[in-house]
Design a protein around this motif. Structure first.
Motif, mmCIF file in Angstrom:
data_model
loop_
_atom_site.group_PDB
_atom_site.id
_atom_site.type_symbol
_atom_site.label_atom_id
_atom_site.label_comp_id
_atom_site.label_asym_id
_atom_site.label_seq_id
_atom_site.Cartn_x
_atom_site.Cartn_y
_atom_site.Cartn_z
ATOM 1 N N GLY A 200 -58.266 -50.276 26.612
ATOM 2 C CA GLY A 200 -58.885 -51.360 25.854
ATOM 3 C C GLY A 200 -57.992 -51.880 24.742
ATOM 4 N N THR A 201 -57.373 -50.970 23.985
ATOM 5 C CA THR A 201 -56.507 -51.370 22.875
ATOM 6 C C THR A 201 -55.297 -52.135 23.375
ATOM 7 O OG1 THR A 201 -57.202 -49.380 21.680
ATOM 8 C CG2 THR A 201 -55.264 -50.532 20.859
ATOM 9 N N ARG A 202 -54.691 -51.658 24.461
ATOM 10 C CA ARG A 202 -53.505 -52.329 25.005
ATOM 11 C C ARG A 202 -53.854 -53.679 25.607
ATOM 12 N NH1 ARG A 202 -49.698 -48.040 28.127
ATOM 13 N NH2 ARG A 202 -48.445 -49.940 28.194
ATOM 14 N N PHE A 203 -55.034 -53.777 26.231
ATOM 15 C CA PHE A 203 -55.413 -55.046 26.835
ATOM 16 C C PHE A 203 -55.669 -56.102 25.757
ATOM 17 C CE2 PHE A 203 -58.519 -57.925 28.937
ATOM 18 C CZ PHE A 203 -57.699 -58.374 29.951
ATOM 19 N N LEU A 204 -56.280 -55.714 24.646
ATOM 20 C CA LEU A 204 -56.487 -56.657 23.549
ATOM 21 C C LEU A 204 -55.153 -57.112 22.961
ATOM 22 C CD1 LEU A 204 -59.553 -55.131 21.654
ATOM 23 C CD2 LEU A 204 -59.482 -57.254 22.976
ATOM 24 N N ALA A 205 -54.193 -56.188 22.836
ATOM 25 C CA ALA A 205 -52.866 -56.564 22.345
ATOM 26 C C ALA A 205 -52.202 -57.564 23.291
ATOM 27 C CB ALA A 205 -51.998 -55.315 22.190
ATOM 28 N N PHE A 206 -52.391 -57.356 24.600
ATOM 29 C CA PHE A 206 -51.846 -58.278 25.599
ATOM 30 C C PHE A 206 -52.461 -59.673 25.445
ATOM 31 C CE2 PHE A 206 -52.501 -60.303 29.752
ATOM 32 C CZ PHE A 206 -51.192 -60.413 30.209
ATOM 33 N N LEU A 207 -53.768 -59.748 25.244
ATOM 34 C CA LEU A 207 -54.428 -61.044 25.083
ATOM 35 C C LEU A 207 -53.951 -61.761 23.817
ATOM 36 C CD1 LEU A 207 -58.125 -60.211 26.098
ATOM 37 C CD2 LEU A 207 -56.352 -61.324 27.477
ATOM 38 N N ILE A 208 -53.748 -61.006 22.732
ATOM 39 C CA ILE A 208 -53.263 -61.613 21.491
ATOM 40 C C ILE A 208 -51.862 -62.181 21.688
ATOM 41 C CG2 ILE A 208 -52.589 -61.133 19.104
ATOM 42 C CD1 ILE A 208 -54.835 -59.027 19.055
ATOM 43 N N ASP A 209 -50.995 -61.412 22.365
ATOM 44 C CA ASP A 209 -49.621 -61.865 22.577
ATOM 45 C C ASP A 209 -49.559 -63.165 23.384
ATOM 46 O OD1 ASP A 209 -48.351 -59.898 21.160
ATOM 47 O OD2 ASP A 209 -48.178 -58.535 22.853
ATOM 48 N N TYR A 210 -50.414 -63.266 24.386
ATOM 49 C CA TYR A 210 -50.313 -64.416 25.284
ATOM 50 C C TYR A 210 -51.295 -65.537 24.940
ATOM 51 C CZ TYR A 210 -47.045 -61.812 28.085
ATOM 52 O OH TYR A 210 -45.926 -61.132 28.499
ATOM 53 N N ALA A 211 -52.023 -65.391 23.836
ATOM 54 C CA ALA A 211 -52.888 -66.485 23.391
ATOM 55 C C ALA A 211 -52.048 -67.703 23.002
ATOM 56 C CB ALA A 211 -53.744 -66.025 22.210
ATOM 57 N N VAL A 212 -50.901 -67.456 22.355
ATOM 58 C CA VAL A 212 -50.006 -68.560 21.969
ATOM 59 C C VAL A 212 -49.515 -69.296 23.202
ATOM 60 C CG1 VAL A 212 -47.848 -69.138 20.810
ATOM 61 C CG2 VAL A 212 -49.298 -67.312 19.905
ATOM 62 N N LEU A 213 -49.144 -68.553 24.227
ATOM 63 C CA LEU A 213 -48.655 -69.168 25.453
ATOM 64 C C LEU A 213 -49.756 -69.963 26.144
ATOM 65 C CD1 LEU A 213 -45.964 -69.204 26.962
ATOM 66 C CD2 LEU A 213 -46.783 -67.313 28.345
ATOM 67 N N LEU A 214 -50.979 -69.465 26.114
ATOM 68 C CA LEU A 214 -52.102 -70.167 26.728
ATOM 69 C C LEU A 214 -52.365 -71.497 26.030
ATOM 70 C CD1 LEU A 214 -54.448 -70.174 28.744
ATOM 71 C CD2 LEU A 214 -55.811 -68.935 27.046
ATOM 72 N N VAL A 215 -52.290 -71.512 24.699
ATOM 73 C CA VAL A 215 -52.481 -72.756 23.961
ATOM 74 C C VAL A 215 -51.401 -73.780 24.329
ATOM 75 C CG1 VAL A 215 -52.450 -73.782 21.641
ATOM 76 C CG2 VAL A 215 -53.682 -71.642 22.047
ATOM 77 N N ALA A 216 -50.167 -73.307 24.469
ATOM 78 C CA ALA A 216 -49.078 -74.214 24.840
ATOM 79 C C ALA A 216 -49.295 -74.811 26.225
ATOM 80 C CB ALA A 216 -47.746 -73.465 24.781
ATOM 81 N N TYR A 217 -49.776 -74.005 27.165
ATOM 82 C CA TYR A 217 -50.036 -74.520 28.517
ATOM 83 C C TYR A 217 -51.175 -75.539 28.513
ATOM 84 C CZ TYR A 217 -46.841 -71.610 31.192
ATOM 85 O OH TYR A 217 -45.712 -71.052 31.724
ATOM 86 N N ILE B 273 -46.506 -59.041 18.135
ATOM 87 C CA ILE B 273 -47.558 -59.354 17.170
ATOM 88 C C ILE B 273 -48.873 -58.682 17.571
ATOM 89 C CG2 ILE B 273 -48.939 -61.234 16.205
ATOM 90 C CD1 ILE B 273 -46.464 -63.005 16.396
ATOM 91 N N GLY B 274 -49.214 -58.755 18.863
ATOM 92 C CA GLY B 274 -50.446 -58.128 19.329
ATOM 93 C C GLY B 274 -50.453 -56.628 19.107
ATOM 94 N N LYS B 275 -49.310 -55.979 19.357
ATOM 95 C CA LYS B 275 -49.247 -54.524 19.180
ATOM 96 C C LYS B 275 -49.282 -54.148 17.699
ATOM 97 C CE LYS B 275 -47.126 -53.419 23.590
ATOM 98 N NZ LYS B 275 -47.385 -54.741 24.167
ATOM 99 N N LYS B 276 -48.699 -54.984 16.847
ATOM 100 C CA LYS B 276 -48.794 -54.742 15.407
ATOM 101 C C LYS B 276 -50.259 -54.794 14.963
ATOM 102 C CE LYS B 276 -48.174 -55.046 10.882
ATOM 103 N NZ LYS B 276 -47.843 -53.918 10.013
ATOM 104 N N ILE B 277 -51.001 -55.806 15.422
ATOM 105 C CA ILE B 277 -52.400 -55.946 15.015
ATOM 106 C C ILE B 277 -53.248 -54.784 15.527
ATOM 107 C CG2 ILE B 277 -54.467 -57.391 15.303
ATOM 108 C CD1 ILE B 277 -52.624 -59.824 15.340
ATOM 109 N N MET B 278 -52.956 -54.309 16.753
ATOM 110 C CA MET B 278 -53.740 -53.222 17.343
ATOM 111 C C MET B 278 -53.190 -51.827 17.024
ATOM 112 S SD MET B 278 -56.080 -55.018 18.579
ATOM 113 C CE MET B 278 -56.999 -53.626 19.207
ATOM 114 N N LYS B 279 -52.213 -51.746 16.121
ATOM 115 C CA LYS B 279 -51.625 -50.470 15.672
ATOM 116 C C LYS B 279 -51.009 -49.705 16.857
ATOM 117 C CE LYS B 279 -54.848 -49.994 11.792
ATOM 118 N NZ LYS B 279 -55.835 -49.125 11.126
ATOM 119 N N LEU B 280 -50.139 -50.382 17.581
ATOM 120 C CA LEU B 280 -49.443 -49.782 18.710
ATOM 121 C C LEU B 280 -47.935 -49.933 18.510
ATOM 122 C CD1 LEU B 280 -51.593 -51.238 21.635
ATOM 123 C CD2 LEU B 280 -51.729 -48.923 20.722
#
Length: 326
Positions: free
Chosen positions: A202-219, A262-269
């Motif tokens: 769960g923690t890693r998946f949330l970090a993944f979503l945070i990282d690629y949220a920027v890319l999704l907005v650009a698309y 950035i996502g891993k920093k926010i999720m403490k990974l």
């Protein structure tokens, strides 16, 4: 009484060292059992040696680190930080410190007949765990002559306290990233402490979503601009190149330089090598992790739910995602 402080997710567990040997590992027959997947069945042993203690690796898979340095056998001193796989321990034994202080104070008095006089450097060497024969300079023996005067001892310079070994090696935080981006990434050097636990699904998946949220907005912006004549023809290749640069340049740079995105920093990974929870992976290893993310294709990523908590990207890059305290 010497003891070990075992840093666990639920808190710190104290273990007093009473026996001459303390075996540590994952099996039930160990003196100190550490039920963690990164610990070998019989990982290492701590032995009483003379007036102190030493630790020896028992050919474990992930090795033994003392203050961040991998060792096969090493003396232990009060405050030493021991890393076994993903488990952090602190060795405490204040008695050698007291003994060394008394020995230095006693040298202020004139030596009696036949007394072995040792320099401050020799005391420091013995305090560091070296045998007496390794001490430089040579031991000088001053015998008091019955008919002669007692020689006045020379003043002994104070022994400088050893620098704390738990501090990380300072590294420059300068880099091509703008300051407003670097502010959301782990500091360099990173003062976060591993908790001894790997990142869960769960923690890693949330970090993944945070990282690629920027890319999704650009698309999404690219799709909207695609309806504008002429501009739309250029937007799709530009957005595609930006996506590739983000995946294979920006994120690998962050993982190799800062230890996480950035996502891993926010999720403490943090992303670290398998055998060094305080280390950093190189840029090539970070690229292999991106290739592994492509190979994961959902099913591979679900391997994080297993006991090892490693997906395909972790396996091919020989790195792991661990939790930290900040």
């Amino acid at each position: 009484m010497a003891k070990l402080l075992v840093h666990e997710s639920a808190g710190i567990r104290e273990f007093e060292i009473i026996d001459n040997e303390v075996h540590m590992g994952r099996e039930l027959d160990n003196t100190l059992r550490l039920p963690d997947p990164s610990i070998s069945r019989h990982h290492c042993v701590i032995r009483k040696v003379g007036g102190g203690f030493e630790i020896q690796d028992l050919q474990s898979s992930n090795g033994v680190l003392v203050n961040g340095n991998r060792v096969q056998a090493s003396p232990l001193r009060d405050g030493d930080r021991v890393t076994l796989g993903q488990v952090q321990l602190t060795f405490q034994d204040p008695r050698p410190e007291v003994a060394a202080t008394v020995a230095i104070s006693a040298m202020d008095a004139p030596p009696p007949s036949g007394t072995v006089r040792m320099s401050a450097d020799q005391l420091a060497a013995i305090h560091a765990g070296k045998p007496p024969e390794e001490a430089d300079p040579k031991i000088q023996i001053q015998d008091q002559v019955a008919t002669g005067p007692v020689p006045t001892p020379k003043p002994i310079p104070p022994v400088a306290p050893a620098a704390p070994r738990s501090e990380p090696v300072a590294r420059s935080s300068s880099g091509p990233l703008p300051s407003f981006i670097a502010a959301y990434l782990p500091p360099v050097p990173d003062d976060a402490v591993p908790t001894g636990e790997r990142g869960d699904f769960g923690t890693r998946f949330l970090a993944f979503l945070i990282d690629y949220a920027v890319l999704l907005v650009a698309y999404i912006a690219g799709v909207i601009l695609a309806f504008i004549p002429f501009i739309g023809c250029l937007m799709f290749p530009i957005i595609g190149l930006m996506g590739l640069a983000y995946m294979f340049l920006f994120i690998p740079y962050c993982e190799s330089h800062f230890g996480g995105s950035i996502g891993k920093k926010i999720m403490k990974l943090r992303i670290v090598p398998e055998d060094d929870p305080n280390g950093r992976i190189d840029f090539g290893t970070a690229i292999l992790r991106r290739v592994g993310h492509i190979l994961n294709f959902t099913i591979g990523y679900l391997l994080v739910l297993g006991g090892e908590r490693k997906h395909v990207g972790d396996m091919i890059s020989k790195s792991v995602c661990i939790k930290v305290d900040r």
